[in-house]
Design a protein around this motif. Sequence first.
Motif, PDB file in Angstrom:
ATOM      1  N   ASP A 445      10.759  -6.968  18.436  1.00  0.00           N
ATOM      2  CA  ASP A 445      10.385  -6.329  19.707  1.00  0.00           C
ATOM      3  C   ASP A 445       8.877  -6.113  19.782  1.00  0.00           C
ATOM      4  O   ASP A 445       8.267  -6.277  20.850  1.00  0.00           O
ATOM      5  CB  ASP A 445      11.116  -4.995  19.860  1.00  0.00           C
ATOM      6  N   LEU A 446       8.265  -5.760  18.644  1.00  0.00           N
ATOM      7  CA  LEU A 446       6.818  -5.549  18.622  1.00  0.00           C
ATOM      8  C   LEU A 446       6.073  -6.850  18.939  1.00  0.00           C
ATOM      9  O   LEU A 446       5.115  -6.852  19.719  1.00  0.00           O
ATOM     10  CB  LEU A 446       6.402  -5.020  17.245  1.00  0.00           C
ATOM     11  N   LEU A 447       6.534  -7.941  18.353  1.00  0.00           N
ATOM     12  CA  LEU A 447       5.884  -9.225  18.635  1.00  0.00           C
ATOM     13  C   LEU A 447       6.113  -9.660  20.076  1.00  0.00           C
ATOM     14  O   LEU A 447       5.234 -10.273  20.696  1.00  0.00           O
ATOM     15  CB  LEU A 447       6.408 -10.292  17.671  1.00  0.00           C
ATOM     16  N   VAL A 448       7.307  -9.363  20.603  1.00  0.00           N
ATOM     17  CA  VAL A 448       7.576  -9.692  22.009  1.00  0.00           C
ATOM     18  C   VAL A 448       6.612  -8.940  22.911  1.00  0.00           C
ATOM     19  O   VAL A 448       6.068  -9.499  23.882  1.00  0.00           O
ATOM     20  CB  VAL A 448       9.035  -9.370  22.359  1.00  0.00           C
ATOM     21  N   ASP A 449       6.381  -7.671  22.601  1.00  0.00           N
ATOM     22  CA  ASP A 449       5.435  -6.884  23.398  1.00  0.00           C
ATOM     23  C   ASP A 449       4.031  -7.477  23.336  1.00  0.00           C
ATOM     24  O   ASP A 449       3.255  -7.359  24.300  1.00  0.00           O
ATOM     25  CB  ASP A 449       5.402  -5.438  22.907  1.00  0.00           C
ATOM     26  N   LEU A 450       3.708  -8.110  22.193  1.00  0.00           N
ATOM     27  CA  LEU A 450       2.381  -8.717  22.035  1.00  0.00           C
ATOM     28  C   LEU A 450       2.343 -10.147  22.558  1.00  0.00           C
ATOM     29  O   LEU A 450       1.280 -10.794  22.521  1.00  0.00           O
ATOM     30  CB  LEU A 450       1.977  -8.704  20.561  1.00  0.00           C
ATOM     31  N   GLY A 451       3.503 -10.657  23.011  1.00  0.00           N
ATOM     32  CA  GLY A 451       3.550 -12.022  23.520  1.00  0.00           C
ATOM     33  C   GLY A 451       3.463 -13.074  22.439  1.00  0.00           C
ATOM     34  O   GLY A 451       2.961 -14.177  22.677  1.00  0.00           O
ATOM     35  N   LEU A 452       3.961 -12.750  21.241  1.00  0.00           N
ATOM     36  CA  LEU A 452       3.886 -13.676  20.110  1.00  0.00           C
ATOM     37  C   LEU A 452       5.286 -14.042  19.639  1.00  0.00           C
ATOM     38  O   LEU A 452       6.240 -13.270  19.789  1.00  0.00           O
ATOM     39  CB  LEU A 452       3.102 -13.043  18.953  1.00  0.00           C
ATOM     40  N   SER A 453       5.403 -15.235  19.035  1.00  0.00           N
ATOM     41  CA  SER A 453       6.702 -15.685  18.525  1.00  0.00           C
ATOM     42  C   SER A 453       6.833 -15.503  17.023  1.00  0.00           C
ATOM     43  O   SER A 453       7.949 -15.503  16.497  1.00  0.00           O
ATOM     44  CB  SER A 453       6.910 -17.164  18.865  1.00  0.00           C
ATOM     45  N   LYS A 454       5.714 -15.365  16.335  1.00  0.00           N
ATOM     46  CA  LYS A 454       5.760 -15.187  14.889  1.00  0.00           C
ATOM     47  C   LYS A 454       4.568 -14.364  14.436  1.00  0.00           C
ATOM     48  O   LYS A 454       3.559 -14.254  15.131  1.00  0.00           O
ATOM     49  CB  LYS A 454       5.787 -16.541  14.171  1.00  0.00           C
ATOM     50  N   LEU A 455       4.703 -13.835  13.250  1.00  0.00           N
ATOM     51  CA  LEU A 455       3.699 -12.945  12.688  1.00  0.00           C
ATOM     52  C   LEU A 455       2.487 -13.738  12.214  1.00  0.00           C
ATOM     53  O   LEU A 455       2.617 -14.835  11.679  1.00  0.00           O
ATOM     54  CB  LEU A 455       4.312 -12.169  11.517  1.00  0.00           C
ATOM     55  N   SER A 456       1.316 -13.158  12.411  1.00  0.00           N
ATOM     56  CA  SER A 456       0.083 -13.717  11.864  1.00  0.00           C
ATOM     57  C   SER A 456      -0.457 -12.763  10.810  1.00  0.00           C
ATOM     58  O   SER A 456      -0.057 -11.594  10.729  1.00  0.00           O
ATOM     59  CB  SER A 456      -0.962 -13.933  12.962  1.00  0.00           C
ATOM     60  N   ILE A 460      -0.159  -8.142   9.839  1.00  0.00           N
ATOM     61  CA  ILE A 460       0.692  -7.702   8.730  1.00  0.00           C
ATOM     62  C   ILE A 460       0.697  -6.185   8.616  1.00  0.00           C
ATOM     63  O   ILE A 460       1.760  -5.554   8.493  1.00  0.00           O
ATOM     64  CB  ILE A 460       0.222  -8.354   7.409  1.00  0.00           C
ATOM     65  N   GLU A 461      -0.478  -5.578   8.646  1.00  0.00           N
ATOM     66  CA  GLU A 461      -0.542  -4.117   8.519  1.00  0.00           C
ATOM     67  C   GLU A 461       0.099  -3.429   9.718  1.00  0.00           C
ATOM     68  O   GLU A 461       0.732  -2.380   9.566  1.00  0.00           O
ATOM     69  CB  GLU A 461      -2.001  -3.678   8.367  1.00  0.00           C
ATOM     70  N   LYS A 462      -0.043  -4.027  10.900  1.00  0.00           N
ATOM     71  CA  LYS A 462       0.489  -3.407  12.118  1.00  0.00           C
ATOM     72  C   LYS A 462       2.009  -3.315  12.097  1.00  0.00           C
ATOM     73  O   LYS A 462       2.586  -2.317  12.536  1.00  0.00           O
ATOM     74  CB  LYS A 462       0.017  -4.197  13.338  1.00  0.00           C
ATOM     75  N   VAL A 463       2.666  -4.358  11.575  1.00  0.00           N
ATOM     76  CA  VAL A 463       4.129  -4.346  11.558  1.00  0.00           C
ATOM     77  C   VAL A 463       4.686  -3.578  10.363  1.00  0.00           C
ATOM     78  O   VAL A 463       5.885  -3.289  10.303  1.00  0.00           O
ATOM     79  CB  VAL A 463       4.699  -5.778  11.553  1.00  0.00           C
ATOM     80  N   GLY A 464       3.847  -3.259   9.374  1.00  0.00           N
ATOM     81  CA  GLY A 464       4.330  -2.484   8.226  1.00  0.00           C
ATOM     82  C   GLY A 464       4.347  -3.240   6.918  1.00  0.00           C
ATOM     83  O   GLY A 464       5.044  -2.834   5.978  1.00  0.00           O
TER      84      GLY A 464
END
Length: 747
Positions: A445-456, A460-464
């Motif tokens: 959901d966090l990546l969807v809010d950022l308009g991204l499909s995968k983590l960069s 890393i720190e932002k998602v935990g």
Amino acid sequence: MSESVYRPDSGTADGADVIDLTALLPAAPQPSEDLEAELRPLPEDLDGDRPFVPSWARSPEGRKAARVRAQRRTRRAVRRWASRQRTERGHLAQVARGVRRSAEWVGGIEGAHLAAARHQAHTATREARHAARKARYTLVPAQRRAAQQHADRAQTAAAAAVAAHTRAKAEVRRGRLLRGSLVWGLPGLADGMAFLEGGWPGLAGGVLATLGGFALAGRRPLTAETWDPERRSLADGDPLTPDMLTEALRAAKVIGEADLPRYLTPAIADGPDAWTVLIDLPAGVTVDKVRGRALELAAALGIDQVQLDLRQAGGAGRLQLWASMTDPFGRTVRSPLLDRREPLNTWKAGIPLAFDARGQIVAVTISDYSLLFGGATRSGKGMGLANVLSGVSLDPRVRVRLFDGKGTGEYVPYAPMLATYVRRDPARLVEFLRVVIREMNRRTDLLVDLGLSKLSEELIEKVGGIELVIVDELATYTAKEGPSKEYAEEVAELLAQIAAVGAAVGIVLALATQYPEVGIVPARLRGNCSGRMAMRTESADASNVILGKGAAGLGYDSSKIPNEKGSRGRAWLTTPDTGMIHVRSLYIDETSGEVGTLIAAGIELRRAAGTLPGHCPDPIEDALLAGTGLSSVAGGPDGRGTAGVPAVRHPMADLLRRAFADLGAAELGTADLVAWLHRQDPAAGWDPRDGESDKAFATRTGRRLGEEIAAALEGTGRALERVRVTTLAGVDGRGYRLADVEAAFGV
């Protein structure tokens, strides 16, 4: 040797002596202090400006390797010469053949004509005698005249035949004399002149030259033989040549007898024992076809298949072939991480996991794919996980969560740096995976809010942080007829969901099993683990369970890895970065104490980064604690992989423990505890106030003690109530029992 270390982003052990990474081969570049820089590939040489002779070949190590190869070729030539002397190709046999052939040439082919002339002369004279006798004894006049005429003609023919025979003998004698003087006379004259000019040394030289001429004349045997002086084999120490490789490709049925590959480079020495060459295959022949005939090609070159490395270098028909005279996996290579104490970027640089046939280090990244390790017992899969653990130990951004299905103490030393560590306990694994699914959905959901499909890496720190979930011995949890059968189906489903989505949001799986069966590793789970490492298996089907359907038919069959102590750690590895390659795990001696030093470094890195388990927020373990009342942080309260009630870290908890220990009692009244607290800190307000009655003092201090205990237990879901006890004075009263304190505070 290649001038770069083989990296994922380049696109393209027991029973053996342990060698250091820095001494793989004399030609290898020295590893830099910065492992990430060492793992960086060289830029492509699009313009062809890179020197044809690599720099390592001009170094002292490269010149030493060249001397080693020259010495090997010299020894090989001497051995071949000595072996040759016992065959028809030996020099003495050649001289004898040359003498015989020379004598036959001197004799010439005129002997047949001379024999024919002699035969005709004998026949004619015999007929002439017969005709003369007949004419002499014929009585009838008419017949006598005819017989006399016939006898005259026969006499004339006989005279002509005898004359022809005489001329033939003279011609043969003249030809033989001429050829004999050339074959025997000239060498004899030359030897005599050499003796007159140089004495005995000159005569010796002349005789050797004469024998050399005879050997040249007799160099080819008269009949077919098994000895082939033109045969070359890598196993015999011969260098790889285009002719040798072309014949091997034909013998392996890769190309036809009339086909010729196009050699883009000569066969270049890659260290003292290996060769590499780049070729364009004939039209219609692909690299995949060569791989399918790898066993036959290796046999044609006189080596084992493991000594051959075939890679596609561009188009489907461009082959980069590497061949070694020795077994490239007949040694162990020490992990370079054992000497490292600095942080490692496992997301970008990856974790050194194994080395390939060319001696290059292969790394896997903890970024966008999950890992599956499989193999029979004692095949080396544990060493693969050990390398993964060593790598993530040095990256404080990675939270390592390990479930040990074997239940041994193998991972207990790692416990202080493990965010979650549980031995067996399938129910705990199910609860854990449910929490991980919720965490995965939160990150999605966090990546969807950022308009991204995968983590960069920047997020890393932002998602935990990165979550690495290791499950060692998957069969313990997914076998439908095993000890965890009631959880097996749900565990497999939850793992498959995480494998499908988790890697894209920073949740990576590393699964291992020694029972690679479809019932243990469902196809859906395996298919979502893009990184797979198959050690020795019992069958081709088991190999396909790990590597994928049909892999064994393409030549990637881990069941063919020898069941030998020296082959532990050998495997077929496939990842999105490397493709399918043959490797052997890097070696970590877990009995030497080096792992403990590495773990200590990992603990210090996490402490400095504020990510040490038990000393930082952990949403997954917090959710497990809230739902079950048990903690498995750093192996649980006992540090041995058993989830339990966590110990409360609060000053009041420490004071209560000390009070019971100092007073040596199992039960203490409230007044006993208050008096002890006053002795520890007289200024803390545990003494009676001026004019305060005993009853008021007991009520006030009892209430205060209860409030401070409740504050210490806040958030744990547990409480410590006063009960009737026997005080230190031996009378009944209200107070606390040691057992209740230990249960409440997790002692």
